[in-house]
Write a protein that holds these residues in place. Structure first.
Motif, PDB file in Angstrom:
ATOM      1  N   ALA B 167       0.834  -1.209   0.000  1.00 53.71           N
ATOM      2  CA  ALA B 167       0.000   0.000   0.000  1.00 53.71           C
ATOM      3  C   ALA B 167       0.872   1.263   0.000  1.00 53.71           C
ATOM      4  CB  ALA B 167      -0.938  -0.007   1.200  1.00 53.71           C
ATOM      5  N   LEU B 170       2.341   1.865  -3.350  1.00 55.84           N
ATOM      6  CA  LEU B 170       1.349   2.466  -4.251  1.00 55.84           C
ATOM      7  C   LEU B 170       1.192   3.966  -4.004  1.00 55.84           C
ATOM      8  CD1 LEU B 170      -1.436  -0.297  -4.195  1.00 55.84           C
ATOM      9  CD2 LEU B 170       0.011   0.313  -6.141  1.00 55.84           C
ATOM     10  N   VAL B 171       1.271   4.378  -2.741  1.00 51.82           N
ATOM     11  CA  VAL B 171       1.187   5.818  -2.436  1.00 51.82           C
ATOM     12  C   VAL B 171       2.380   6.546  -3.059  1.00 51.82           C
ATOM     13  CG1 VAL B 171       1.315   7.546  -0.594  1.00 51.82           C
ATOM     14  CG2 VAL B 171      -0.115   5.528  -0.287  1.00 51.82           C
ATOM     15  N   PRO B 174       3.324   7.175  -7.823  1.00 49.01           N
ATOM     16  CA  PRO B 174       3.130   8.317  -8.731  1.00 49.01           C
ATOM     17  C   PRO B 174       4.246   9.354  -8.639  1.00 49.01           C
ATOM     18  CG  PRO B 174       1.103   7.822  -7.548  1.00 49.01           C
ATOM     19  CD  PRO B 174       2.175   6.983  -6.921  1.00 49.01           C
ATOM     20  N   TYR B 175       5.078   9.230  -7.589  1.00 45.90           N
ATOM     21  CA  TYR B 175       6.148  10.218  -7.405  1.00 45.90           C
ATOM     22  C   TYR B 175       7.532   9.678  -7.738  1.00 45.90           C
ATOM     23  CZ  TYR B 175       2.379  12.860  -5.527  1.00 45.90           C
ATOM     24  OH  TYR B 175       1.176  13.520  -5.418  1.00 45.90           O
ATOM     25  N   LEU B 179       6.689   8.210 -15.686  1.00 43.06           N
ATOM     26  CA  LEU B 179       5.489   8.453 -16.495  1.00 43.06           C
ATOM     27  C   LEU B 179       4.447   9.231 -15.711  1.00 43.06           C
ATOM     28  CD1 LEU B 179       4.888   5.065 -18.320  1.00 43.06           C
ATOM     29  CD2 LEU B 179       5.569   7.244 -19.312  1.00 43.06           C
ATOM     30  N   GLN B 180       4.357   8.946 -14.409  1.00 44.46           N
ATOM     31  CA  GLN B 180       3.355   9.632 -13.602  1.00 44.46           C
ATOM     32  C   GLN B 180       3.917  10.898 -12.972  1.00 44.46           C
ATOM     33  OE1 GLN B 180       0.619   7.088 -11.233  1.00 44.46           O
ATOM     34  NE2 GLN B 180       1.924   5.434 -11.919  1.00 44.46           N
ATOM     35  N   GLN B 182       5.727  13.122 -14.181  1.00 45.77           N
ATOM     36  CA  GLN B 182       5.632  14.301 -15.048  1.00 45.77           C
ATOM     37  C   GLN B 182       4.375  15.126 -14.748  1.00 45.77           C
ATOM     38  OE1 GLN B 182       4.825  13.427 -19.277  1.00 45.77           O
ATOM     39  NE2 GLN B 182       4.301  11.327 -18.676  1.00 45.77           N
ATOM     40  N   TYR B 183       3.301  14.464 -14.273  1.00 47.25           N
ATOM     41  CA  TYR B 183       2.069  15.197 -13.972  1.00 47.25           C
ATOM     42  C   TYR B 183       2.074  15.767 -12.563  1.00 47.25           C
ATOM     43  CZ  TYR B 183       0.685  12.543 -18.052  1.00 47.25           C
ATOM     44  OH  TYR B 183       0.638  11.986 -19.290  1.00 47.25           O
ATOM     45  N   ASN B 184       3.041  15.328 -11.752  1.00 51.41           N
ATOM     46  CA  ASN B 184       3.051  15.712 -10.345  1.00 51.41           C
ATOM     47  C   ASN B 184       4.255  16.564  -9.967  1.00 51.41           C
ATOM     48  OD1 ASN B 184       0.711  14.157  -9.784  1.00 51.41           O
ATOM     49  ND2 ASN B 184       1.957  12.310  -9.760  1.00 51.41           N
ATOM     50  N   ALA B 191       3.609  17.736  -1.865  1.00 50.06           N
ATOM     51  CA  ALA B 191       2.760  16.542  -1.854  1.00 50.06           C
ATOM     52  C   ALA B 191       3.430  15.401  -1.095  1.00 50.06           C
ATOM     53  CB  ALA B 191       2.448  16.110  -3.283  1.00 50.06           C
ATOM     54  N   LEU B 195       2.033  13.407   2.058  1.00 53.82           N
ATOM     55  CA  LEU B 195       1.781  11.966   1.930  1.00 53.82           C
ATOM     56  C   LEU B 195       2.598  11.176   2.952  1.00 53.82           C
ATOM     57  CD1 LEU B 195       1.567  11.633  -1.949  1.00 53.82           C
ATOM     58  CD2 LEU B 195      -0.263  11.206  -0.303  1.00 53.82           C
TER      59      LEU B 195
END
Lengths: 205, 205
Positions: B167, B170-171, B174-175, B179-180, B182-184, B191, B195
């Motif tokens: 878990a 997974l948190v 995105p960091y 690939l992810q 770039q949006y964050n 963030a 988190l």
């Protein structure tokens, strides 16, 4: 004396509202088949049998049409989420339903029509006002659930509410933002179950 | 009787290892300037002054060169993370350092050279073995920190360790996944602080 009722206008043609809906419906179908990025307003006009100028009477741009389609989809997700949350009473259960339904209906609405994903991607990248409103509603519902859980004693009350809302929003975002969800689709269901449990552990009093 | 030592070979030319390093260095520079996707092995060969066939003696494909560059970058991130974690003793502080350093050095290494991001994106989308190894090391370090925190009583012990590791992974994903990320990127620092606090609340005994 009563006011005379306005005469019936059976032959006055469709209202503006009806024409807008007709354009949006046709555009939804067309974008689903050929993609949003590749379609021009001329293509759409040809398909519906309107002139380009007539479409521009109702929508300023292709994006304005895309905005309505996007807003419709987001409203559908929102309705599904609200319904799922209303069915249960505990804040814990509400949170689980919220996250699960958000991801399930988001994946379905954006990714079942693979070509429509175009719109979602553009909308989320900019982001469009409808996407900002959508995120605002998610934040608001999250805040409502947390407040309820704090009142009933299900959740801890030490952490400032804003901080908790924001952190949980960040945990959820990769699963409701279409740009990021595309990388998480395969594992989304299992992942969100595990993430919901982690979030709930972080909320325990 | 001693074995005769092998004769010195001052003029035998560069070793295979040296040639490989030379190709990787030149490719890193070339990709940084022109992007990974658009570059061919012929372009590289011309730039270095080697024949294409000679490069193929050392690397099976452009991807094989990209793999080494990617692995080098990931090893640098890994080294930075290990160093940051070793500097503090509590599991809580180790976790904060881990997440922070992972994201900071990841963003820097992938995004300072915008063109090199190409490689990271391809590597993460497939994913390449080096990326799988990288994720495995992240999972391992996370597991080590959690185990330590459970032993010292900093963290709760009720949840199965595997579930907790997964878990939290997974948190964080995105960091650290390019690939992810770039949006964050814009909000990554704030963030990850929020988190990390949420994760630590979820770990409290």
């Amino acid at each position: 004396m009563t006011q005379p009722s306005p005469p019936a206008q059976p032959s006055r043609g469709p209202t503006d509202h009806e024409v807008r809906a007709q354009i949006v419906d046709a555009a939804t179908e067309y974008f689903t088949r050929y993609g949003y990025e590749k379609t021009t307003v001329s293509d759409l006009a040809k398909e519906i049998g309107f002139s380009k100028a007539y479409i521009y009477k109702f929508f300023d741009s292709k994006q304005a049409i895309g905005e309505v389609i996007c807003a419709n989809r987001l409203a559908a997700i929102n309705a599904a989420v609200n319904e799922a949350v209303a069915e249960v009473s505990s804040a814990t259960e509400k949170f689980r339903r919220f996250f699960k339904t958000l991801v399930a209906s988001g994946s379905q609405l954006f990714f079942q029509d693979r070509k429509l994903y175009d719109i979602a991607a553009v909308a989320a990248a900019t982001p469009w006002p409808s996407v900002r409103g959508y995120e605002e509603r998610i934040r608001q519902l999250l805040s409502d659930i947390l407040r309820q859980g704090r009142e009933t004693g299900e959740f801890e009350r030490k952490t400032p509410l804003d901080e908790t809302v924001n952190a949980i929003f960040l945990v959820m975002k990769p699963y409701f933002n279409p740009l990021q969800l595309q990388y998480n689709l395969d594992s989304a269901e299992e992942a969100t179950t595990q993430l919901a449990s982690l979030v709930l552990r972080s909320l325990s009093p």
